[in-house]
Design an enzyme around this catalytic site. Sequence first.
Site, PDB file in Angstrom:
ATOM      1  N   ASP A  21       0.849  -1.184   0.000  1.00 36.57           N
ATOM      2  CA  ASP A  21       0.000   0.000   0.000  1.00 36.57           C
ATOM      3  C   ASP A  21       0.886   1.236   0.000  1.00 36.57           C
ATOM      4  OD1 ASP A  21      -2.255   1.509  -0.056  1.00 36.57           O
ATOM      5  OD2 ASP A  21      -2.816   1.212   2.039  1.00 36.57           O
ATOM      6  N   ASP A 200      -8.273  -6.876   0.631  1.00 35.71           N
ATOM      7  CA  ASP A 200      -7.269  -6.978   1.674  1.00 35.71           C
ATOM      8  C   ASP A 200      -7.901  -6.403   2.920  1.00 35.71           C
ATOM      9  OD1 ASP A 200      -6.906  -4.054   0.908  1.00 35.71           O
ATOM     10  OD2 ASP A 200      -5.645  -4.269   2.674  1.00 35.71           O
TER      11      ASP A 200
END
Length: 305
Positions: A21, A200
């Site tokens: 991320d 996720d």
Amino acid sequence: MLKNAGGLHKFNGWDRPILTDSGGYQVYSLANTRKLTNEGVVFNSHIDGSKHSFTPERVIDIQRIIGADIMMAFDECTPYPCDYDYAKKSMHLTHAWLKRCVEHDKKSPFLYGYSQALFPIVQGSVYKDLRKQSAETIASVNAEGNAIGGLSVGEPHEMMYEMTELVCDVLPADKPRYLMGVGTPVNILESIALGIDMFDCVMPTRNARHGLLYTRQGVINIKNEKWATDFSALDEDGTSIVDKQYSKAYLRHLFKAQEILAGMIASLHNLAFYLWLVGEARKNILEGTFSEWKQSMVGCLDTRL
RNA sequence: GGGGAGAUACCAGAGCGGUCAAAUGGGGCAGACUGUAAAUCUGUUGGCUAAGCCUUCGGAGGUUCGAAUCCUCCUCUCCCCA
């Protein structure tokens, strides 16, 4: 690259991809200690107070170095509730940052002999026109996959599904659609039904550490007294090694004794359950039975055992 | 044998005449957690016919309108000296 994700492709030299991320979520979760400008975000380390900054360029550099197969664009995840004007402004900021991410990504060479995908992120809070506009902008980047951000931040589930559906209608179906930060087993099945391919979430592991186990019969709070003398297998239907190895009573004991092993066992269980769940979803999609299967699952998954 | 300190809810430990069913920790019980500052956070924890009532602060008496708090005796713990 991603089209081969089913099997033959080797990712970073290993058989599983790395996804990183960008730090966009920290812009949201560290809202109290950061300063946001058009340039990027400056924040203080919670460890030693030192200043750090994220910019679109820097975030790409970092993800390059890590060698992620899928890198995420730098974005601002808006909170819920969020007023329209701010959501709009923030969305444009995210789009501007995306442009910089893409440009910097093109300029910087791959470091480890394999390519890295960069996924852009749709924002727009819970406003239909913003979501639609953002999805169009993101789709126009023509990336290898597209993400939906800014959801599961406290809005009602119905709102989350509504936004997801709307965005999925715009994002190309032949590329992975990634719903960031979702979610509960039910959230995942419902989102798959709306066209999502990737997820996720901290939920399987964080909740595991806090004693919550997901099973196909429902949710177990293993810390509850009722399991104290239940010596049956952790999960009779479980697919992970811990499921038949340990009893409910034993795992509860580990939690009560504050053994770190408790969180490890519970995490292994939950992760295996999530993997099983999406595996079943895939199977049922291929067999054309997803809809009925989902319906039957959703009924049980939320049950409190 | 002599001198001193103390006994408070499951545990530790405040309170030292009314605002005390009794602070605060811990433990117990339950809840929350959604792109991980999260082995975190929150609630609750004497009994009931619950905005009220009943039984609690080692035991038994007493003083007082009123006692966990003051007095007397008893029981038991701990410390120091011999």
